[in-house]
Design a protein around this motif. Structure first.
Motif, PDB file in Angstrom:
ATOM      1  N   SER A 174       0.713  -1.258   0.204  1.00  0.00           N
ATOM      2  CA  SER A 174      -0.140  -0.014  -0.016  1.00  0.00           C
ATOM      3  C   SER A 174       0.925   1.328  -0.109  1.00  0.00           C
ATOM      4  O   SER A 174       0.582   2.349  -0.731  1.00  0.00           O
ATOM      5  N   VAL A 175       1.924   1.228   0.585  1.00  0.00           N
ATOM      6  CA  VAL A 175       2.958   2.403   0.739  1.00  0.00           C
ATOM      7  C   VAL A 175       3.384   2.658  -0.373  1.00  0.00           C
ATOM      8  O   VAL A 175       3.459   3.801  -1.123  1.00  0.00           O
ATOM      9  N   SER A 176       4.124   1.694  -0.982  1.00  0.00           N
ATOM     10  CA  SER A 176       4.929   1.581  -2.292  1.00  0.00           C
ATOM     11  C   SER A 176       4.016   2.151  -3.279  1.00  0.00           C
ATOM     12  O   SER A 176       4.269   2.664  -4.352  1.00  0.00           O
ATOM     13  N   SER A 177       2.675   1.940  -3.376  1.00  0.00           N
ATOM     14  CA  SER A 177       1.704   2.161  -4.457  1.00  0.00           C
ATOM     15  C   SER A 177       0.949   3.577  -4.155  1.00  0.00           C
ATOM     16  O   SER A 177       0.254   4.175  -5.117  1.00  0.00           O
ATOM     17  N   GLY A 178       1.594   4.265  -3.003  1.00  0.00           N
ATOM     18  CA  GLY A 178       1.021   5.736  -2.887  1.00  0.00           C
ATOM     19  C   GLY A 178      -0.265   5.455  -1.909  1.00  0.00           C
ATOM     20  O   GLY A 178      -0.876   6.811  -2.108  1.00  0.00           O
ATOM     21  N   LEU A 179      -0.833   4.520  -1.580  1.00  0.00           N
ATOM     22  CA  LEU A 179      -2.099   4.615  -0.926  1.00  0.00           C
ATOM     23  C   LEU A 179      -2.171   5.260   0.621  1.00  0.00           C
ATOM     24  O   LEU A 179      -3.198   5.288   1.007  1.00  0.00           O
ATOM     25  N   GLU A 180      -0.938   5.191   0.927  1.00  0.00           N
ATOM     26  CA  GLU A 180      -0.784   5.587   2.336  1.00  0.00           C
ATOM     27  C   GLU A 180       0.008   7.060   2.455  1.00  0.00           C
ATOM     28  O   GLU A 180       0.270   7.474   3.513  1.00  0.00           O
TER      29      GLU A 180
ATOM     30  N   ALA B  97      -6.145   4.785 -12.364  1.00  0.00           N
ATOM     31  CA  ALA B  97      -6.068   6.025 -12.458  1.00  0.00           C
ATOM     32  C   ALA B  97      -5.759   6.645 -11.367  1.00  0.00           C
ATOM     33  O   ALA B  97      -5.711   7.878 -11.502  1.00  0.00           O
ATOM     34  N   ILE B  98      -4.994   6.242 -10.422  1.00  0.00           N
ATOM     35  CA  ILE B  98      -4.859   6.942  -9.083  1.00  0.00           C
ATOM     36  C   ILE B  98      -3.567   7.933  -9.223  1.00  0.00           C
ATOM     37  O   ILE B  98      -3.647   8.582  -8.648  1.00  0.00           O
ATOM     38  N   GLY B  99      -2.741   7.499 -10.220  1.00  0.00           N
ATOM     39  CA  GLY B  99      -1.806   8.473 -10.317  1.00  0.00           C
ATOM     40  C   GLY B  99      -1.779   9.195 -11.616  1.00  0.00           C
ATOM     41  O   GLY B  99      -0.834  10.003 -11.695  1.00  0.00           O
TER      42      GLY B  99
ATOM     43  N   ALA C  94      -4.591  18.394   1.829  1.00  0.00           N
ATOM     44  CA  ALA C  94      -4.522  17.349   0.919  1.00  0.00           C
ATOM     45  C   ALA C  94      -5.978  16.737   0.442  1.00  0.00           C
ATOM     46  O   ALA C  94      -6.952  16.825   1.251  1.00  0.00           O
ATOM     47  N   PRO C  95      -6.105  16.940  -0.795  1.00  0.00           N
ATOM     48  CA  PRO C  95      -7.438  16.673  -1.551  1.00  0.00           C
ATOM     49  C   PRO C  95      -8.006  15.168  -1.058  1.00  0.00           C
ATOM     50  O   PRO C  95      -7.384  14.451  -0.476  1.00  0.00           O
ATOM     51  N   LEU C  96      -9.515  15.009  -0.987  1.00  0.00           N
ATOM     52  CA  LEU C  96     -10.216  13.699  -0.890  1.00  0.00           C
ATOM     53  C   LEU C  96      -9.679  12.623  -1.886  1.00  0.00           C
ATOM     54  O   LEU C  96      -9.429  13.008  -3.093  1.00  0.00           O
ATOM     55  N   GLU C  97      -9.365  11.490  -1.372  1.00  0.00           N
ATOM     56  CA  GLU C  97      -9.222  10.332  -2.417  1.00  0.00           C
ATOM     57  C   GLU C  97     -10.348  10.169  -3.482  1.00  0.00           C
ATOM     58  O   GLU C  97     -11.669  10.559  -3.172  1.00  0.00           O
TER      59      GLU C  97
ATOM     60  N   THR D  38      -8.945   4.683  -6.052  1.00  0.00           N
ATOM     61  CA  THR D  38      -8.536   4.124  -5.015  1.00  0.00           C
ATOM     62  C   THR D  38      -8.903   2.562  -4.580  1.00  0.00           C
ATOM     63  O   THR D  38      -8.059   1.856  -4.279  1.00  0.00           O
ATOM     64  N   MET D  39     -10.243   2.483  -4.983  1.00  0.00           N
ATOM     65  CA  MET D  39     -10.922   1.096  -4.426  1.00  0.00           C
ATOM     66  C   MET D  39     -10.187   0.086  -5.792  1.00  0.00           C
ATOM     67  O   MET D  39      -9.773  -0.964  -5.397  1.00  0.00           O
ATOM     68  N   ASP D  40      -9.754   0.477  -6.827  1.00  0.00           N
ATOM     69  CA  ASP D  40      -9.237  -0.331  -7.938  1.00  0.00           C
ATOM     70  C   ASP D  40      -7.814  -0.495  -7.257  1.00  0.00           C
ATOM     71  O   ASP D  40      -7.411  -1.920  -7.527  1.00  0.00           O
ATOM     72  N   ALA D  41      -7.003   0.357  -7.099  1.00  0.00           N
ATOM     73  CA  ALA D  41      -5.739   0.267  -6.444  1.00  0.00           C
ATOM     74  C   ALA D  41      -5.731  -0.733  -5.261  1.00  0.00           C
ATOM     75  O   ALA D  41      -4.714  -1.581  -5.290  1.00  0.00           O
TER      76      ALA D  41
END
Length: 426
Positions: free
Chosen positions: A104-110, A159-161, A305-308, A313-316
């Motif tokens: 999760s961290v490496s994918s930018g989710l945290e 599309a998260i990034g 920081a903007p909302l997710e 985010t769910m896909d990621a």
């Protein structure tokens, strides 16, 4: 067994994160060399998080407790943070939760900005530093390599990034409400590392053309030549000429202070925005008190920081969950390898005994030997398949118990080398 001690923007103050970023990265070698249980350590320290990933010998509760306590002691000594405060700050993860977290961290989710671009590179460099320091281990290598693969999948398949979100881009968004025309804005970047290069790209995306770089370590000229910037060796002169100052260096002490800017403020009516992306802080908080100066530091930026973006985010997270499940299954399968090898060794030992007896009885053409070897292979196929199935179902212990109960085999604690397993399967 894997452990993770994590302190991040959600559970730690920026003051503690700042101290951790200075002292803790050097703790990896001490964590490995001064512990009887820790076989590997990788330390990840970024502007918003500190994490120590450890591999300990054996899943024993006592080993886990000792490893955590020793890690707290070492990190406390390296950073000057009180051990009690450190225990209250860090969250301890173990087993399968470690992979879930790192992926999760490496994918930018945290991250503060969900989907930020920089974190995957920081995770990769943390592993490279551990390799250089000789503190990594086979389990941590597998973990971090799988994390790299997962972050690429998230980037390529969701599309998260897509918006290229990052702390520097959010800082620029906040600053843009005060800037009429970026093409006429004079920008000073303090720093010449990878983050500074990312900052240059983000500023140019805004339309900035007049960009100067200053380096506390004297690397400005080479950096400027590579990116087509103006280099400065005089910080005061560069500050005086800048409308926007962006700091992103690895300096352990503030590079810009009120003492630098106060004389400039009294001599001019120019308003100046200072964006501090450094951790430790590159800009002293007293800069905010200088007339005509607005300071945007990490703490201020993170509050905006903007909302997710929910769908992305769910896909990621679905990809991360799947990767963590696969990693856990593979790890469990490897933990069953000693049992599978012990069973095969036992059965093949019986086989060789029967083949010797057949030869004594006159099996000269080898037909009995061939039949016995074929039968043995058939009999071992199902237990080998069931071992993998039980491992993936989280029931590996039942396979170990069955091998011991049915055949009286003492399963060794150490996993045999891959070459040994291939020899037995031949």
């Amino acid at each position: 067994m894997l452990l993770c001690l994590t302190a991040n923007h959600r559970n730690a103050s920026f003051e503690i994160l700042e101290k951790l970023s200075i002292g803790a990265p050097q703790a990896a070698a001490i964590l490995v060399n001064d512990s009887d249980f820790v076989s590997g350590a990788v330390v990840l320290a970024t502007c918003n998080r500190f994490e120590a990933y450890l591999e300990i010998d054996g899943p024993l509760t006592v080993a886990t407790a000792v490893a955590v306590e020793n890690s707290v002691r070492v990190i406390s000594a390296s950073t000057g943070i009180d051990p009690a405060a450190l225990r209250q700050t860090v969250t301890v993860l173990s087993g399968d939760a470690v992979a879930q977290h790192l992926f999760s961290v490496s994918s930018g989710l945290e991250s503060v900005i969900v989907g930020e671009d920089e974190i995957s590179g920081q995770v990769r460099r943390a592993l490279e530093q551990a390799r250089t320091a000789r503190t990594t281990s086979s389990g941590l290598e597998r973990l971090f390599q799988k994390a790299a693969n997962t972050s690429r999948e998230v980037k390529n398949q969701t599309a998260i990034g897509g918006a290229g979100r990052s702390l520097v881009r959010l800082g620029l968004e906040l600053a843009s409400s005060r800037i009429v025309d970026w093409s006429r804005t004079r920008v000073l970047i303090v720093g010449t590392g990878q983050y500074a290069a990312t900052t240059v790209a983000a500023v140019r995306d805004r339309g900035a053309e007049d960009i100067t770089v200053f380096s506390p370590s004297g690397r400005a000229s080479r950096f400027a030549l590579r990116l087509g910037l103006t280099a400065s060796v005089d910080l005061i002169a560069a500050l005086a000429a800048a409308d926007v100052v962006i700091t992103c260096t690895a300096s352990a002490a503030p590079v810009v202070t009120a003492a630098h800017l106060s004389p400039l403020a009294s001599a001019s009516t120019q308003r100046r925005i200072v964006i501090d992306l450094g951790l430790p802080r590159n800009v002293h908080p007293d800069v905010a008190s200088v007339p005509g100066t607005e300071l945007l530091d990490l703490e201020t930026i993170s509050l905006h920081a903007p909302l997710e973006e929910l769908t992305a985010t769910m896909d990621a997270r679905a990809l991360v969950d799947n990767a963590a499940t696969q990693f856990a299954a593979t790890t469990t399968e490897q933990q069953l390898t000693p049992s599978v090898v012990a069973l095969r060794t036992h059965v093949f030992g019986l086989l060789e005994t029967e083949i010797d007896r057949a030869r004594v009885r006159g099996d000269d053409d080898g037909r009995i030997e061939a039949a016995l070897r074929h039968l043995t292979g058939v009999l071992l196929h199902t237990p080998s398949v069931r071992a993998r199935e039980l491992a993936r179902a989280g029931k590996g212990d039942s396979f170990n118990a069955a091998v011991t109960a049915l055949f009286g085999i003492d399963v060794p604690a150490e996993t045999p080398a891959a070459s040994d397993l291939r020899d037995l399967q031949a």
